[in-house]
Design an enzyme around this catalytic site. Structure first.
Site, PDB file in Angstrom:
ATOM      1  N   GLY A 165       0.798  -1.232   0.000  1.00 12.75           N
ATOM      2  CA  GLY A 165       0.000   0.000   0.000  1.00 12.75           C
ATOM      3  C   GLY A 165       0.830   1.281   0.000  1.00 12.75           C
ATOM      4  O   GLY A 165       0.278   2.364   0.113  1.00 12.75           O
ATOM      5  N   GLU A 200      -2.084   5.801 -13.652  1.00 16.71           N
ATOM      6  CA  GLU A 200      -3.164   5.035 -14.287  1.00 16.71           C
ATOM      7  C   GLU A 200      -4.507   5.584 -13.829  1.00 16.71           C
ATOM      8  O   GLU A 200      -4.599   6.317 -12.848  1.00 16.71           O
ATOM      9  CB  GLU A 200      -3.033   3.528 -14.011  1.00 16.71           C
ATOM     10  CG  GLU A 200      -3.246   3.106 -12.576  1.00 16.71           C
ATOM     11  CD  GLU A 200      -3.065   1.595 -12.346  1.00 16.71           C
ATOM     12  OE1 GLU A 200      -2.274   0.941 -13.063  1.00 16.71           O
ATOM     13  OE2 GLU A 200      -3.724   1.086 -11.428  1.00 16.71           O
ATOM     14  N   HIS A 208     -11.479  -5.540  -5.077  1.00 20.68           N
ATOM     15  CA  HIS A 208     -10.173  -6.176  -5.272  1.00 20.68           C
ATOM     16  C   HIS A 208     -10.418  -7.687  -5.307  1.00 20.68           C
ATOM     17  O   HIS A 208     -10.863  -8.269  -4.317  1.00 20.68           O
ATOM     18  CB  HIS A 208      -9.231  -5.802  -4.128  1.00 20.68           C
ATOM     19  CG  HIS A 208      -7.909  -6.511  -4.182  1.00 20.68           C
ATOM     20  ND1 HIS A 208      -6.718  -5.854  -4.430  1.00 20.68           N
ATOM     21  CD2 HIS A 208      -7.594  -7.819  -4.049  1.00 20.68           C
ATOM     22  CE1 HIS A 208      -5.726  -6.737  -4.432  1.00 20.68           C
ATOM     23  NE2 HIS A 208      -6.232  -7.938  -4.202  1.00 20.68           N
ATOM     24  N   ARG A 292       4.896 -14.628  -4.204  1.00 22.16           N
ATOM     25  CA  ARG A 292       5.181 -15.215  -2.885  1.00 22.16           C
ATOM     26  C   ARG A 292       3.896 -15.767  -2.308  1.00 22.16           C
ATOM     27  O   ARG A 292       2.832 -15.583  -2.874  1.00 22.16           O
ATOM     28  CB  ARG A 292       5.695 -14.116  -1.957  1.00 22.16           C
ATOM     29  CG  ARG A 292       4.679 -12.962  -1.912  1.00 22.16           C
ATOM     30  CD  ARG A 292       5.019 -11.926  -0.900  1.00 22.16           C
ATOM     31  NE  ARG A 292       4.334 -10.679  -1.147  1.00 22.16           N
ATOM     32  CZ  ARG A 292       3.113 -10.382  -0.757  1.00 22.16           C
ATOM     33  NH1 ARG A 292       2.397 -11.281  -0.119  1.00 22.16           N
ATOM     34  NH2 ARG A 292       2.569  -9.220  -1.024  1.00 22.16           N
TER      35      ARG A 292
END
Ligand code: ADP
Ligand code: ADP
Ligand code: MG
Length: 448
Positions: A165, A200, A208, A292
């Site tokens: 974040g 963007e 999300h 990961r």
């Protein structure tokens, strides 16, 4: 399978990895900083090595110290967990040159996907939609302004090397674009030592939704369904669930195929997560790939019945996937809350200090992944995650009821936590009906 590996992490994920190793008969070496010398995960490891003082830069982020610990203890592989060095391609490269296996994708793949600008290019070339924006890093303010005017405000300024974040700013006009550019650049420079940013379009009212992918060294690649992580604060996840209440089976199929297309284009192996934004008009956009294991992997474990850490270890040791795409089934609904030591009365500032009482919930369908116990001291050096509370039930309604029951049971004294916030959120009509987006929590906290 490996005989002995080193776990280059701390806290709940170190414990999680050590537990998986024990079940597979793998010996473990745990590393720790002086601040973690009394940590629980050290008692479960076969060997422990102190790698330095509390600050991460001098311990968990110090590559030479971790490699020395691995060489002294003669391990075959290193599991990096999440955070710290887990997405550091240079670390993966050093491991390779020292003949220690890094449990994760190749440094080449990590380099391609670790840079969000490169990842966007790769996704676009693979035919996967990305958020409209600048073709690459923006250097001059004038370039950012012209991109923003072309795609239209609001826009998002994002650090190419960002994560957790950080290095993100929303701009609504030319003036906030110019201050946002400076803020995002300096935050990225401080956090990642790289100041490159791009611009963007800001997608309003998006959810999300991310897909778990898994690939073996033989080139087989599958996805394990999605996680909906729309409940966020400061662009960081608070609550995650699987399946997403917003996806139809057709949408799942399309987004899953897109996740696999990006992974395939990057030569992906091991576990990874393709993150997307899902707009209210059902259009989805790839945003980034996390190379990961993810904090929220347990919700996928609950609905698929797989142990993802064991899968990582099997893949790294050269075993082929035991599952084809059509064997993957999602059973019921799983929800996870990140219980953080934070003070809701003080803008959710992290709360260090002694946990005088820690009494986690239990009962059917309830899982708690935590390194904390009564008497544990929360250190100011690391992130504020105390525990992950996960529930698994046949359907979403029962899962929400189980989560509320488990949160009521959870007692943490000595530090403030996010438990009261979750009790409010899980009672909110919009959450219960699945009608939320990534701004829901902040709007709610703002009194909206
Ligand atoms: P996700 O939550 O989707 O797994 P994040 O990007 O939020 O991914 O980061 C994963 C975890 O690692 C978080 O708990 C975050 O606080 C932590 N983290 C990320 N980068 C670092 C770092 N450089 N040092 C320490 N912890 C980190
Ligand atoms: P990080 O690497 O820090 O995890 P991400 O690119 O994954 O950064 O974005 C983190 C969060 O920020 C997303 O989950 C979403 O809530 C928000 N976000 C990112 N890009 C956009 C966008 N273009 N429009 C709206 N929200 C966004
Ligand atoms: Mg992300």
């Amino acid at each position: 399978m490996f005989n002995r590996i080193l776990v280059a992490n701390r806290g709940e994920i170190a414990l999680r990895v050590i537990r998986a190793c024990q079940e597979l008969g793998i010996q473990t070496v745990a590393v720790y900083s002086e601040a973690d010398k009394d940590a629980l995960y050290l008692r479960l490891a076969d060997e422990t090595v102190c790698i330095g003082p509390g600050p991460s830069k001098q311990s968990y982020l110090d590559i030479p110290r971790i490699i020395s610990a691995a060489e002294i203890t003669d391990v075959e592989a290193i599991h990096p967990g999440y955070g710290f060095l887990s997405e550091n391609a240079q670390f993966a490269e050093v491991c390779r040159s020292c003949h220690i296996q890094f449990i994760g994708p190749s440094p080449e793949t990590m380099r391609k996907l670790g840079d969000k600008v490169e990842a966007r290019k790769l996704a676009r070339e693979a035919g996967v939609p990305v958020v409209p924006g600048s073709p690459g890093i923006v250097v001059e303010e004038a370039e950012a302004l012209s991109v923003a005017r072309e795609i239209g405000y609001p826009v998002m300024i994002k650090a190419a090397s960002g994560g957790g974040g950080r290095g993100l700013r929303v701009a609504h006009n030319d003036a906030s674009l110019s201050t946002g550019l400076r803020a995002a650049r300096s935050e990225a420079e401080a956090a990642f030592k790289k100041s490159g940013v791009y611009v963007e379009k800001y997608i309003p009212r998006a959810r999300h939704v991310e897909f778990q992918v898994m690939g073996d060294l033989q080139g087989r690649l599958i996805h394990l369904g999605e996680r909906d992580c729309s409940l966020q604060r400061r662009h960081q996840k608070l609550v995650e669930e699987s399946p997403s209440p917003a996806l139809t089976p057709e949408a799942r199929q399309r987004m899953g195929a897109a996740a696999l297309a990006v992974a395939r284009a990057a030569g992906y192996t091991h576990l990874g997560t393709a993150e997307f934004l899902l707009a209210p008009d059902s259009q989805f956009y790839f945003i980034e790939m996390n190379c990961r294991i993810q904090v929220e992997h347990p919700v996928t474990e609950m609905v698929t019945g797989l142990d993802l850490v064991k899968e990582q270890l099997r893949i790294a040791s050269g075993e082929s996937l035991r599952l084809a795409q059509e064997d993957v089934r999602l059973h019921g609904c799983a929800i996870e809350c990140r219980i953080n030591a934070e003070d809701p009365e003080n803008d959710f500032a992290p709360c260090a200090g002694k946990v005088s009482l820690f009494s986690p919930p239990g009962g059917p369908g309830t899982r708690v992944d935590s390194h904390v116990h009564s008497g544990y001291t929360v250190s100011p050096f690391y992130d504020s995650l105390l525990a992950k509370l996960i529930v698994h039930r046949e359907n979403r309604r029962d899962a929400i009821a189980a989560m509320r029951r488990a949160l009521e049971e959870f007692v943490v004294e000595g530090v403030k936590t996010t438990i009261p916030l979750y009790l409010e959120l899980f009672g909110h009509t919009n959450y219960i009906t699945g009608d939320v987006d990534t701004t829901f929590v902040e709007t709610y906290l703002g009194g909206g």
